[in-house]
Design a protein around this motif. Structure first.
Motif, PDB file in Angstrom:
ATOM      1  N   ARG A 146      46.531  61.570   8.340  1.00 22.74           N
ATOM      2  CA  ARG A 146      47.741  61.730   7.548  1.00 22.74           C
ATOM      3  C   ARG A 146      48.656  60.515   7.611  1.00 22.74           C
ATOM      4  O   ARG A 146      49.504  60.334   6.740  1.00 22.74           O
ATOM      5  CB  ARG A 146      48.528  62.960   8.004  1.00 22.74           C
ATOM      6  N   GLN A 147      48.512  59.695   8.643  1.00 26.88           N
ATOM      7  CA  GLN A 147      49.332  58.500   8.789  1.00 26.88           C
ATOM      8  C   GLN A 147      48.430  57.267   8.882  1.00 26.88           C
ATOM      9  O   GLN A 147      47.313  57.357   9.378  1.00 26.88           O
ATOM     10  CB  GLN A 147      50.232  58.590  10.028  1.00 26.88           C
ATOM     11  N   GLN A 215      52.420  69.690   9.434  1.00 22.05           N
ATOM     12  CA  GLN A 215      52.642  69.212   8.069  1.00 22.05           C
ATOM     13  C   GLN A 215      54.121  68.919   7.831  1.00 22.05           C
ATOM     14  O   GLN A 215      54.469  67.914   7.185  1.00 22.05           O
ATOM     15  CB  GLN A 215      52.132  70.244   7.067  1.00 22.05           C
ATOM     16  N   ALA A 216      54.995  69.786   8.348  1.00 20.54           N
ATOM     17  CA  ALA A 216      56.433  69.555   8.198  1.00 20.54           C
ATOM     18  C   ALA A 216      56.873  68.290   8.932  1.00 20.54           C
ATOM     19  O   ALA A 216      57.684  67.510   8.420  1.00 20.54           O
ATOM     20  CB  ALA A 216      57.209  70.774   8.713  1.00 20.54           C
ATOM     21  N   SER A 218      54.960  65.694   9.621  1.00 23.22           N
ATOM     22  CA  SER A 218      54.412  64.559   8.881  1.00 23.22           C
ATOM     23  C   SER A 218      55.247  64.268   7.637  1.00 23.22           C
ATOM     24  O   SER A 218      55.530  63.105   7.326  1.00 23.22           O
ATOM     25  CB  SER A 218      52.959  64.846   8.497  1.00 23.22           C
ATOM     26  N   TRP A 219      55.645  65.316   6.925  1.00 21.85           N
ATOM     27  CA  TRP A 219      56.480  65.136   5.734  1.00 21.85           C
ATOM     28  C   TRP A 219      57.828  64.516   6.100  1.00 21.85           C
ATOM     29  O   TRP A 219      58.313  63.606   5.412  1.00 21.85           O
ATOM     30  CB  TRP A 219      56.691  66.480   5.047  1.00 21.85           C
ATOM     31  N   ASN A 222      57.381  60.866   6.904  1.00 17.00           N
ATOM     32  CA  ASN A 222      57.205  60.080   5.688  1.00 17.00           C
ATOM     33  C   ASN A 222      58.521  59.894   4.940  1.00 17.00           C
ATOM     34  O   ASN A 222      58.787  58.827   4.380  1.00 17.00           O
ATOM     35  CB  ASN A 222      56.179  60.749   4.771  1.00 17.00           C
ATOM     36  N   ARG A 223      59.350  60.942   4.913  1.00 20.20           N
ATOM     37  CA  ARG A 223      60.641  60.848   4.239  1.00 20.20           C
ATOM     38  C   ARG A 223      61.557  59.852   4.941  1.00 20.20           C
ATOM     39  O   ARG A 223      62.273  59.093   4.288  1.00 20.20           O
ATOM     40  CB  ARG A 223      61.298  62.226   4.199  1.00 20.20           C
ATOM     41  N   LEU A 228      53.670  57.071   2.907  1.00 22.81           N
ATOM     42  CA  LEU A 228      52.591  57.218   3.883  1.00 22.81           C
ATOM     43  C   LEU A 228      52.252  55.916   4.592  1.00 22.81           C
ATOM     44  O   LEU A 228      51.488  55.915   5.537  1.00 22.81           O
ATOM     45  CB  LEU A 228      51.325  57.739   3.187  1.00 22.81           C
TER      46      LEU A 228
END
Length: 245
Positions: A146-147, A215-216, A218-219, A222-223, A228
């Motif tokens: 994811r990263q 997931q939260a 990671s989001w 990213n924000r 990403l």
């Protein structure tokens, strides 16, 4: 190919033999990993062997670590009980913490005894250690794919321990509220029947909650960091290619 890989293979075989003679299982595990690393270097070379580094490091999760379960399993059980009891009391469900057990408080007005609504004993399997080991593997894979930046991967992976604690606490809360609504035997089990079917199914809750929290996280990462980490690189590469004659 690389000759140093062959040297590593020979050393791994000797190390495995030494571990076998010393009856040391961990020496054998390390020797197998060195053998695979040496085979990759010998057959593929250093450059292609580097591409196998992540998969090779993932083999470390195959090592059995029972001493960790014995050393930090009980403190995690105490942490789970105290944290869950604090949440229950905060939402208005009076609970009593006794060691690694959690039960409802007695009610003198209604004549309800202690533990009549719910009584949960946090045994070793419910301490969160087993789910923590599994979530470590999931967290590494999730962070890696994811990263794209190393420090972001490490930052996301560092959230696994608190996420595992929260996810396991959610499972215990689901069991407690189910016991209050449907009864202790249906939600948790009884003396003759060790655990109920619902108790077994709630094990999935740990991983569902953990994945949602990962997931939260990671989001949010990213924000805060802006994307990403590889979308911008793609745009720059396209601009460079388009500018070429």
């Amino acid at each position: 190919s690389n000759r140093s890989g062959f040297v590593l293979i020979v050393f791994a075989l000797l190390f495995y033999f030494a571990g076998f003679r010393a009856n040391n299982f961990y020496g054998g595990y390390l020797a197998v990993m060195m053998l695979m690393a040496g085979a990759s270097l010998w057959l593929e070379g250093v450059q292609r062997g580097r591409t196998r580094l992540f998969a090779w490091l993932m083999l470390g999760f195959m090592w059995p670590l029972p001493f960790l379960e014995e050393s930090i399993g009980y403190p995690m059980r105490l942490l789970m009980v105290k944290t869950t009891g604090f949440v229950l009391n905060a939402v208005g469900v009076d609970s009593l913490v006794s060691g690694t057990a959690l039960q409802s408080m007695p009610d003198l007005e209604s004549g309800r005894q202690a533990g009549e609504l719910f009584s949960v004993g946090i045994a070793a399997p419910c301490s969160g250690m087993r789910s923590l080991f599994a979530l470590l593997v999931v967290g590494v894979l999730f962070s890696y794919f994811r990263q794209r930046v190393l420090w972001r991967r490490l930052a996301l992976f560092s959230t696994i321990l608190p996420i595992a604690i929260v996810a396991n606490m959610v499972r215990i809360l689901v069991l407690i509220f189910a016991a209050m609504i449907f009864g202790q035997n249906w939600a948790i089990g009884d003396v003759e029947k060790e655990v109920s079917a619902f108790h077994e199914l709630t094990g999935i809750v740990v991983f569902l909650v953990a994945l949602m929290l990962l997931q939260a996280a990671s989001w949010l990462l990213n924000r805060l960091c802006g994307g990403l980490g590889f979308k911008r690189a793609r745009v720059v590469s396209r601009q460079i290619v388009s500018s070429l004659p």
